[in-house]
Design an enzyme around this catalytic site. Structure first.
Site, short mmCIF file in Angstrom:
data_model
loop_
_atom_site.label_atom_id
_atom_site.label_comp_id
_atom_site.label_asym_id
_atom_site.label_seq_id
_atom_site.Cartn_x
_atom_site.Cartn_y
_atom_site.Cartn_z
N GLY A 89 26.38 60.23 -48.47
CA GLY A 89 27.23 60.61 -49.79
C GLY A 89 28.54 60.37 -49.32
CG LEU A 90 31.16 63.18 -48.02
CD1 LEU A 90 31.36 63.58 -46.58
CD2 LEU A 90 31.87 63.85 -49.01
CB CYS A 91 30.96 56.74 -51.03
SG CYS A 91 29.23 56.96 -51.32
N GLY A 92 32.70 59.02 -53.31
CA GLY A 92 33.16 59.00 -55.14
C GLY A 92 31.89 59.06 -55.78
#
Lengths: 291, 132
Positions: A89-92
């Site tokens: 995750g952590l990709c907008g």
């Protein structure tokens, strides 16, 4: 009103967060370059492959003997959606955008009375559409352990898809991935891979009269399954670059937000410190006056 | 100075060779063939085997599996699913390729069995020829 110590801790913690997001951004930037190189390196193969295949498909396509991979099964009742997303995750909005497109398509197909089957590639996409399409899942490909996506991975997925096609599990297959435009723009895309479709590549192949060895049909039958793998591979690479691009801009935003937050907290901290000093002074002065 | 033509060898992951070649020996599905400048335009599928390209500065060999060769007036391009310079080919590479081919033979449907079996046989011949 938080105490001075609380504020100080808060600033410290936001500073740590900023360090982390900054590091993630730089890692993503480095990985992006690698992902772009990989996508670049695969382009000559994909382009030529599609040109030749397109030419062949154009000349054989009309006949009755055309392979099923090209002409389809004659029905479009069952659709296979291959949803390709990231493992992390952590990709907008990267994962959720792809998931959203797939969900919309699935709803549309279901409304038209078609059967939908879903094959997921990448953990995040699976989680995102589990609630709506969980009952339609027929498989999952895990790439968590894969550091660098290779052609072998694409071949494995293609083999799985083709085996299901041969077993008549579906009529039409579509892949979902994000096309890389630039660091801030990635376009979620749906691309039909079975029956194969070729756009704009036909003119090139027909200009020369070729000898075919063994025969046109045999070559086409041999190349079509490879074409599926090639398209999946291209999509995986495209996705890899998009993921890193999305992560880079998301982390860039996060870093900037953390900076703003630190500024705000610092002002608040200075104000409260000044207030404490002032009140101490007032106490001293009024104490002295009372004597 | 011999006549030359543009030769490209590309795999999905990278481009392995792009040079002026005098002759290219291609392991075609129906038998080996050698492409030289002004060869008739031909498209042939590949069988696992050794591809040898003869350039100005000597010749080089690659082990290739799967894919096709496109010979036309502009030159020759070979698109191989796997292409490894013979010098870099290790026993493990061969083993994994053969393992995959074996599995394919076992899982192949009746009408594809011959193709899969031929692929395996070609790979085993390749292994013996190269002696890795």
């Amino acid at each position: 009103m938080p105490s001075l110590k609380d504020l100080k801790n808060r600033i410290e913690s936001v500073k740590n967060t900023r360090k982390i997001t900054k590091a993630m951004q730089m890692v993503a930037a480095a990985k992006l370059r690698r992902a772009q190189d990989a996508a670049e390196a695969s382009r000559p193969y994909t382009e030529r492959f599609n040109a030749v295949l397109g030419g062949l498909a154009a000349s054989v396509g009309g006949s009755d003997s055309a392979p099923k991979l090209l002409s389809g099964t004659g029905s479009d009742q069952t659709h296979l959606l291959v949803v390709m997303t990231a493992e992390r995750g952590l990709c907008g909005g990267f994962n959720s955008n792809i998931a959203k497109l797939a969900r919309l398509k699935a709803e549309e197909l279901k409304a038209a009375g078609k059967t939908v089957k879903v094959l997921t590639v990448g953990k995040k996409g699976r989680d995102a559409i589990k609630r709506d399409l969980g009952d339609d899942f027929i498989g999952h490909v895990d790439l968590t352990e894969v550091k660098r996506v290779g052609y072998d991975n694409a071949q494995d997925i293609a083999r799985d898809v083709l085996a299901r096609f041969d077993a008549d599990e579906f009529d039409v297959a579509t892949i979902f991935f994000a096309k890389f435009v630039n660091v801030v723009t990635q376009v979620p895309t749906a691309q039909q891979i079975i029956p194969a479709s070729f756009e704009g590549s036909e003119e090139e192949g027909t200009s020369t009269l070729y000898d075919y060895e063994p025969s046109e049909e045999a070559i086409l039958a041999d190349l079509l399954p490879r074409g599926v793998a090639t398209q999946i591979f291209a999509a995986l690479l495209e996705n890899g670059a998009s993921e890193q691009g999305a992560r880079m801009s998301a982390m860039d935003n996060a870093t900037r937000n953390a900076g703003d937050m630190i500024d705000k907290l610092t002002i608040q901290y200075n104000r409260s410190r000044q207030a404490v000093i002032t009140s101490e002074l007032i106490e001293i002065i009024s104490g002295a006056e009372a004597l | 100075m011999a006549q030359t033509m543009q030769f490209d060898l590309v795999s999905p992951e990278r481009s392995l060779a792009s040079l002026q070649a005098i002759a290219v020996q291609i392991p075609g599905a129906d038998g080996d063939l050698t492409a030289m400048p002004d060869h008739a335009p031909t498209i042939t599928t590949l069988r696992p085997g050794v591809l040898t390209v003869q350039g100005d500065k000597g010749s080089e060999s690659y082990a290739v599996t799967g894919g096709f060769a496109d010979i036309n007036a502009q030159g020759t391009s070979v698109l191989a699913e796997k292409a490894i310079p013979v010098a870099d080919l290790t026993a493990e590479d061969m083993d994994s390729l053969i393992a995959i081919a074996k599995e394919a033979v076992e899982t192949a449907a009746a009408d594809n069995k011959d193709v899969a079996a031929k692929n395996l046989a070609d790979l085993e011949t390749l292994r013996t020829t190269l002696n890795v």
